[in-house]
Design a protein around this motif. Structure first.
Motif, PDB file in Angstrom:
ATOM      1  N   ASN A  65       0.807  -1.224   0.000  1.00  0.00           N
ATOM      2  CA  ASN A  65       0.000   0.000   0.000  1.00  0.00           C
ATOM      3  C   ASN A  65       0.838   1.271   0.000  1.00  0.00           C
ATOM      4  O   ASN A  65       0.320   2.376   0.204  1.00  0.00           O
ATOM      5  CB  ASN A  65      -0.956   0.001   1.193  1.00  0.00           C
ATOM      6  N   ASN A  66       2.160   1.109  -0.207  1.00  0.00           N
ATOM      7  CA  ASN A  66       3.072   2.256  -0.302  1.00  0.00           C
ATOM      8  C   ASN A  66       2.993   3.173   0.917  1.00  0.00           C
ATOM      9  O   ASN A  66       2.959   4.402   0.792  1.00  0.00           O
ATOM     10  CB  ASN A  66       2.800   3.066  -1.578  1.00  0.00           C
ATOM     11  N   LEU A  67       2.992   2.560   2.096  1.00  0.00           N
ATOM     12  CA  LEU A  67       3.025   3.357   3.317  1.00  0.00           C
ATOM     13  C   LEU A  67       4.465   3.775   3.599  1.00  0.00           C
ATOM     14  O   LEU A  67       5.420   3.107   3.211  1.00  0.00           O
ATOM     15  CB  LEU A  67       2.476   2.554   4.498  1.00  0.00           C
ATOM     16  N   GLY A  68       4.616   4.875   4.316  1.00  0.00           N
ATOM     17  CA  GLY A  68       5.953   5.301   4.712  1.00  0.00           C
ATOM     18  C   GLY A  68       6.377   6.605   4.088  1.00  0.00           C
ATOM     19  O   GLY A  68       5.559   7.408   3.616  1.00  0.00           O
ATOM     20  N   TRP A  69       7.688   6.808   4.062  1.00  0.00           N
ATOM     21  CA  TRP A  69       8.277   8.059   3.586  1.00  0.00           C
ATOM     22  C   TRP A  69       8.089   8.216   2.079  1.00  0.00           C
ATOM     23  O   TRP A  69       8.229   7.279   1.313  1.00  0.00           O
ATOM     24  CB  TRP A  69       9.765   8.126   3.922  1.00  0.00           C
ATOM     25  N   ASP A  70       7.784   9.434   1.692  1.00  0.00           N
ATOM     26  CA  ASP A  70       7.516   9.748   0.296  1.00  0.00           C
ATOM     27  C   ASP A  70       7.995  11.180   0.060  1.00  0.00           C
ATOM     28  O   ASP A  70       7.816  12.048   0.926  1.00  0.00           O
ATOM     29  CB  ASP A  70       6.015   9.618   0.033  1.00  0.00           C
ATOM     30  N   LEU A  71       8.574  11.398  -1.063  1.00  0.00           N
ATOM     31  CA  LEU A  71       9.098  12.725  -1.368  1.00  0.00           C
ATOM     32  C   LEU A  71       9.077  12.909  -2.868  1.00  0.00           C
ATOM     33  O   LEU A  71       9.417  11.993  -3.622  1.00  0.00           O
ATOM     34  CB  LEU A  71      10.526  12.838  -0.824  1.00  0.00           C
ATOM     35  N   THR A  72       8.640  14.077  -3.318  1.00  0.00           N
ATOM     36  CA  THR A  72       8.593  14.311  -4.754  1.00  0.00           C
ATOM     37  C   THR A  72       9.032  15.724  -5.091  1.00  0.00           C
ATOM     38  O   THR A  72       8.736  16.671  -4.349  1.00  0.00           O
ATOM     39  CB  THR A  72       7.175  14.057  -5.315  1.00  0.00           C
ATOM     40  N   ASP A  73       9.731  15.835  -6.210  1.00  0.00           N
ATOM     41  CA  ASP A  73      10.015  17.153  -6.788  1.00  0.00           C
ATOM     42  C   ASP A  73       9.211  17.333  -8.070  1.00  0.00           C
ATOM     43  O   ASP A  73       9.464  18.250  -8.847  1.00  0.00           O
ATOM     44  CB  ASP A  73      11.511  17.332  -7.052  1.00  0.00           C
ATOM     45  N   PHE A  74       8.242  16.433  -8.284  1.00  0.00           N
ATOM     46  CA  PHE A  74       7.352  16.453  -9.451  1.00  0.00           C
ATOM     47  C   PHE A  74       8.129  16.400 -10.772  1.00  0.00           C
ATOM     48  O   PHE A  74       7.642  16.850 -11.809  1.00  0.00           O
ATOM     49  CB  PHE A  74       6.433  17.684  -9.411  1.00  0.00           C
TER      50      PHE A  74
ATOM     51  N   LYS B 110      24.424   6.452   1.807  1.00  0.00           N
ATOM     52  CA  LYS B 110      23.413   5.436   2.086  1.00  0.00           C
ATOM     53  C   LYS B 110      22.128   6.092   2.593  1.00  0.00           C
ATOM     54  O   LYS B 110      22.178   7.065   3.334  1.00  0.00           O
ATOM     55  CB  LYS B 110      23.935   4.442   3.130  1.00  0.00           C
ATOM     56  N   PRO B 111      20.962   5.560   2.197  1.00  0.00           N
ATOM     57  CA  PRO B 111      19.703   6.135   2.682  1.00  0.00           C
ATOM     58  C   PRO B 111      19.571   6.046   4.201  1.00  0.00           C
ATOM     59  O   PRO B 111      19.928   5.026   4.801  1.00  0.00           O
ATOM     60  CB  PRO B 111      18.634   5.278   2.003  1.00  0.00           C
ATOM     61  N   LEU B 112      19.055   7.105   4.789  1.00  0.00           N
ATOM     62  CA  LEU B 112      18.682   7.075   6.199  1.00  0.00           C
ATOM     63  C   LEU B 112      17.453   6.174   6.365  1.00  0.00           C
ATOM     64  O   LEU B 112      17.425   5.281   7.218  1.00  0.00           O
ATOM     65  CB  LEU B 112      18.385   8.498   6.690  1.00  0.00           C
ATOM     66  N   HIS B 113      16.440   6.427   5.554  1.00  0.00           N
ATOM     67  CA  HIS B 113      15.237   5.587   5.481  1.00  0.00           C
ATOM     68  C   HIS B 113      14.875   5.454   4.003  1.00  0.00           C
ATOM     69  O   HIS B 113      15.094   6.379   3.217  1.00  0.00           O
ATOM     70  CB  HIS B 113      14.065   6.213   6.239  1.00  0.00           C
ATOM     71  N   LEU B 114      14.293   4.319   3.640  1.00  0.00           N
ATOM     72  CA  LEU B 114      13.875   4.131   2.258  1.00  0.00           C
ATOM     73  C   LEU B 114      12.570   4.869   1.983  1.00  0.00           C
ATOM     74  O   LEU B 114      11.714   4.997   2.864  1.00  0.00           O
ATOM     75  CB  LEU B 114      13.696   2.642   1.954  1.00  0.00           C
ATOM     76  N   LEU B 115      12.411   5.320   0.756  1.00  0.00           N
ATOM     77  CA  LEU B 115      11.126   5.844   0.322  1.00  0.00           C
ATOM     78  C   LEU B 115      10.181   4.671   0.072  1.00  0.00           C
ATOM     79  O   LEU B 115      10.615   3.530  -0.104  1.00  0.00           O
ATOM     80  CB  LEU B 115      11.288   6.679  -0.952  1.00  0.00           C
ATOM     81  N   CYS B 116       8.883   4.957   0.039  1.00  0.00           N
ATOM     82  CA  CYS B 116       7.898   3.878  -0.009  1.00  0.00           C
ATOM     83  C   CYS B 116       7.947   3.055  -1.280  1.00  0.00           C
ATOM     84  O   CYS B 116       7.405   1.944  -1.310  1.00  0.00           O
ATOM     85  CB  CYS B 116       6.494   4.450   0.202  1.00  0.00           C
ATOM     86  N   ASN B 117       8.576   3.552  -2.329  1.00  0.00           N
ATOM     87  CA  ASN B 117       8.703   2.777  -3.565  1.00  0.00           C
ATOM     88  C   ASN B 117      10.014   2.003  -3.638  1.00  0.00           C
ATOM     89  O   ASN B 117      10.311   1.394  -4.670  1.00  0.00           O
ATOM     90  CB  ASN B 117       8.603   3.707  -4.778  1.00  0.00           C
ATOM     91  N   GLU B 118      10.796   1.988  -2.548  1.00  0.00           N
ATOM     92  CA  GLU B 118      12.119   1.384  -2.579  1.00  0.00           C
ATOM     93  C   GLU B 118      12.247   0.115  -1.747  1.00  0.00           C
ATOM     94  O   GLU B 118      13.313  -0.500  -1.743  1.00  0.00           O
ATOM     95  CB  GLU B 118      13.164   2.394  -2.078  1.00  0.00           C
ATOM     96  N   TYR B 119      11.215  -0.306  -1.039  1.00  0.00           N
ATOM     97  CA  TYR B 119      11.340  -1.445  -0.121  1.00  0.00           C
ATOM     98  C   TYR B 119      11.853  -2.703  -0.816  1.00  0.00           C
ATOM     99  O   TYR B 119      12.732  -3.397  -0.301  1.00  0.00           O
ATOM    100  CB  TYR B 119       9.998  -1.745   0.551  1.00  0.00           C
ATOM    101  N   LYS B 120      11.307  -2.995  -1.988  1.00  0.00           N
ATOM    102  CA  LYS B 120      11.676  -4.230  -2.671  1.00  0.00           C
ATOM    103  C   LYS B 120      13.094  -4.183  -3.250  1.00  0.00           C
ATOM    104  O   LYS B 120      13.626  -5.206  -3.668  1.00  0.00           O
ATOM    105  CB  LYS B 120      10.653  -4.552  -3.763  1.00  0.00           C
ATOM    106  N   LYS B 121      13.686  -2.989  -3.265  1.00  0.00           N
ATOM    107  CA  LYS B 121      15.059  -2.831  -3.749  1.00  0.00           C
ATOM    108  C   LYS B 121      16.046  -2.677  -2.591  1.00  0.00           C
ATOM    109  O   LYS B 121      17.187  -2.277  -2.806  1.00  0.00           O
ATOM    110  CB  LYS B 121      15.153  -1.618  -4.675  1.00  0.00           C
ATOM    111  N   ALA B 122      15.599  -3.004  -1.383  1.00  0.00           N
ATOM    112  CA  ALA B 122      16.417  -2.744  -0.184  1.00  0.00           C
ATOM    113  C   ALA B 122      17.778  -3.402  -0.223  1.00  0.00           C
ATOM    114  O   ALA B 122      18.769  -2.849   0.276  1.00  0.00           O
ATOM    115  CB  ALA B 122      15.649  -3.177   1.068  1.00  0.00           C
ATOM    116  N   LYS B 123      17.881  -4.595  -0.813  1.00  0.00           N
ATOM    117  CA  LYS B 123      19.142  -5.341  -0.805  1.00  0.00           C
ATOM    118  C   LYS B 123      20.267  -4.592  -1.506  1.00  0.00           C
ATOM    119  O   LYS B 123      21.444  -4.782  -1.181  1.00  0.00           O
ATOM    120  CB  LYS B 123      18.951  -6.708  -1.450  1.00  0.00           C
TER     121      LYS B 123
END
Length: 231
Positions: free
Chosen positions: A54-63, A214-227
């Protein structure tokens, strides 16, 4: 955007949330290593599937405009359902708009939302009815401010003081900005970023990231790329 900039923005956001006494859930503090372990484990993946899907979590956009200071928004999605109708029927976000930072003109085909000024400054919202995917310069718009109905003219700017909220119906164009750093809440029907965000001008969604640290926290679209962030 550089990852170091995103890290700095998230770090500052956590401090701002704390000062405004808005508490985040535990998964807000998960590291890339935490997500890598979750993705690698069937049992953990099943446990956190609702957050990931459901894409919960941190999100950031510059459009996609490459100027976050002028056009951008930092968000944390707390809860959301699925566009296919399964699960929750609602969404909640907490957002930060910096002084003068604009979220460009857009509407939603399906989503009804309450945009809430949670404090810090005033929030300015410019409104138009839509005519197809264009602005309607003739039609007036019915909105609700704190559940009180108002009729506004095309292009009228509504000012939300801290504590106030506006209900924006589907197919109503809106853009917003603030005079100071503002904490913004959003309560809506299910949020679907893939098909239900219609911008007046062509924009992007997630920023292109230069990995300079290195990321402090992942954005919500990055979880599956965590490795890929493991060292």
């Amino acid at each position: 955007m550089r990852r170091s900039e995103i890290n700095r923005l998230i770090k500052n956001a956590k401090l701002f949330f704390k000062r405004r006494k808005f508490l985040l859930p535990p998964f807000a503090y998960f590291t890339p290593d935490d997500w890598a372990r979750i993705i690698s484990s069937k049992s953990l993946y099943k446990k956190y599937k609702g957050i990931i899907d459901n894409n919960l979590g941190w999100d950031l956009t510059d459009f996609g405009l490459g100027n976050f200071k002028k056009y951008g928004l930092l968000l944390f999605t707390l809860r959301n359902g699925r566009p296919n109708g399964k699960g929750k029927k609602y969404c909640e976000k907490i957002m930060i708009a910096e002084k003068g930072q604009k979220t460009p003109m857009h509407f939603h085909y399906l989503k009804t939302e309450d945009i809430i000024n949670r404090g810090g400054g005033r929030l300015f919202i410019k409104l138009f009815a839509s005519k197809g995917k264009k602005l309607d310069f003739q039609k007036k718009i019915k909105i609700e401010i704190d559940s009180i109905v108002h009729i506004v003219k095309p292009g009228e700017i509504v000012v939300l003081e801290p504590g106030q909220s506006i209900t924006v119906a589907p197919r109503v164009y809106h853009e917003f900005w603030s005079d100071k750093r503002v904490l913004i809440g959003e309560v809506s029907t299910v949020n679907d970023d893939k098909t239900d965000n219609i911008f007046l001008e062509k924009v992007g969604r997630f920023p292109k990231i230069i990995e300079d640290e290195k990321p402090l926290h992942l954005l919500c679209n990055e979880y599956k790329k965590a490795k890929k962030f493991l060292k």
